[in-house]
Design an enzyme around this catalytic site. Structure first.
Site, PDB file in Angstrom:
ATOM      1  N   SER A   4      14.248 -59.812 -16.343  1.00 38.43           N
ATOM      2  CA  SER A   4      12.801 -59.123 -16.099  1.00 38.43           C
ATOM      3  C   SER A   4      13.209 -58.040 -14.885  1.00 38.43           C
ATOM      4  O   SER A   4      14.302 -57.739 -14.283  1.00 38.43           O
ATOM      5  CB  SER A   4      11.899 -60.115 -15.158  1.00 38.43           C
TER       6      SER A   4
HETATM    7  N1  SAH Z   1      15.299 -65.578 -15.190  1.00 39.72           N
HETATM    8  C1  SAH Z   1      16.428 -65.125 -16.115  1.00 39.72           C
HETATM    9  C2  SAH Z   1      15.636 -64.288 -17.213  1.00 39.72           C
HETATM   10  C3  SAH Z   1      14.801 -65.153 -18.249  1.00 39.72           C
HETATM   11  S1  SAH Z   1      14.531 -64.941 -19.799  1.00 39.72           S
HETATM   12  C4  SAH Z   1      17.227 -64.134 -15.505  1.00 39.72           C
HETATM   13  O1  SAH Z   1      17.364 -63.807 -14.375  1.00 39.72           O
HETATM   14  O2  SAH Z   1      18.163 -63.331 -16.294  1.00 39.72           O
HETATM   15  C5  SAH Z   1      13.826 -66.603 -20.181  1.00 39.72           C
HETATM   16  C6  SAH Z   1      14.919 -67.551 -20.714  1.00 39.72           C
HETATM   17  O3  SAH Z   1      14.366 -68.721 -20.563  1.00 39.72           O
HETATM   18  C7  SAH Z   1      15.765 -67.283 -21.540  1.00 39.72           C
HETATM   19  O4  SAH Z   1      17.368 -67.218 -21.467  1.00 39.72           O
HETATM   20  C8  SAH Z   1      15.785 -68.495 -22.603  1.00 39.72           C
HETATM   21  O5  SAH Z   1      16.716 -68.899 -23.424  1.00 39.72           O
HETATM   22  C9  SAH Z   1      15.171 -69.430 -21.369  1.00 39.72           C
HETATM   23  N2  SAH Z   1      14.244 -70.526 -22.116  1.00 39.72           N
HETATM   24  C10 SAH Z   1      13.291 -70.563 -23.006  1.00 39.72           C
HETATM   25  N3  SAH Z   1      12.744 -71.724 -23.165  1.00 39.72           N
HETATM   26  C11 SAH Z   1      13.307 -72.527 -22.308  1.00 39.72           C
HETATM   27  C12 SAH Z   1      13.232 -74.075 -22.084  1.00 39.72           C
HETATM   28  N4  SAH Z   1      12.490 -74.829 -22.420  1.00 39.72           N
HETATM   29  N5  SAH Z   1      14.176 -74.559 -21.021  1.00 39.72           N
HETATM   30  C13 SAH Z   1      15.079 -73.830 -20.574  1.00 39.72           C
HETATM   31  N6  SAH Z   1      15.146 -72.448 -20.888  1.00 39.72           N
HETATM   32  C14 SAH Z   1      14.330 -71.737 -21.647  1.00 39.72           C
END
Ligand code: SAH
Length: 213
Positions: free
Chosen positions: A61
């Site tokens: 983000s």
């Molecule tokens: N917080 C992160 C960015 C998140 S992007 C940072 O600081 O870089 C969203 C992430 O959520 C992605 O990596 C995706 O693979 C993960 N994601 C999506 N659905 C999910 C789920 N049900 N459980 C765990 N991770 C998930």
């Protein structure tokens, strides 16, 4: 390349000027090397006012969103926090600078490996990256004082509501696949008090509270 001036300017221009007030949050955003969490080809853009691709169709983000979500948890230092969506590990590092213990769950195996590696390299010993679907939370750390969901949902995952302490907060983007609103829910006597933060766009959560594809 010296990234410190970029980080300083990010904190002053993107965060403080836009209303982030928690000094602890501003301090750790000034400290954590965001460029270390993004792929080589994006390092120079790491401190820009936008999300940055981290591979596998995912993004870290925009700095303001990371700061605002962290601020919304109102951490003081003694908390146990759960993040759903570790991605690059950057948000988890920000949380780990403030909270006592952070659990962060990630579905994509490669991102689990990468985030573990960088968090270890930078010396974070109070973060555990867990591989799996974060909708069910993570039993080991239960109950949590704060939960951040960094992927778009159409509702709050039920099991996460149960894993939150009284007085604890869940910050979560809720809406459809393309657009969401960021909310903070505070648990009070088993009920949830809701406050709207701002409109946002996150990558979708994969699962029952998000979208399957
Ligand atoms: N917080 C992160 C960015 C998140 S992007 C940072 O600081 O870089 C969203 C992430 O959520 C992605 O990596 C995706 O693979 C993960 N994601 C999506 N659905 C999910 C789920 N049900 N459980 C765990 N991770 C998930």
């Amino acid at each position: 390349m010296n990234y410190e001036p970029l980080r300083e300017s990010m904190v002053e221009n993107q965060l403080r000027r836009r209303g982030i007030k928690d000094e602890l949050v501003l301090k750790v955003m000034k400290k954590v090397p965001r460029h270390e969490f993004v792929p080589e080809e994006h390092k120079e853009r790491a401190y820009g006012d936008f999300p940055v691709p981290i591979g596998y169709g995912q993004t870290v983000s925009q700095p303001y969103v990371v700061a605002a979500m962290t601020e919304a948890l109102r951490l003081k230092g003694n908390e146990k926090v759960l993040e759903v969506g570790a991605g690059s590990g950057y948000q988890a590092a920000i949380l780990a600078e403030i909270a006592k213990k952070v659990y962060t769950v990630e579905l994509i195996h490669k991102l689990v490996e990468k985030s573990r590696k960088i968090l270890k390299k930078l010396g974070y010993t109070n973060v555990k990256v867990v591989e799996g679907n974060g909708e069910g939370g993570f039993k080991e750390g239960f109950p949590y004082d704060g939960i951040l969901i960094t992927a778009a949902c159409h509702k709050i995952p039920e099991q996460l509501q149960e894993q939150l302490n009284e007085g604890g907060r869940i910050v979560v983007p809720i809406g459809d696949r393309a657009f969401q609103e960021l909310f903070v829910f505070t648990k009070k006597k088993g009920d949830f008090e809701r406050a709207f933060l701002f409109d946002c766009r996150f990558v979708p959560l994969v699962g029952e509270s998000g979208w399957d594809y």
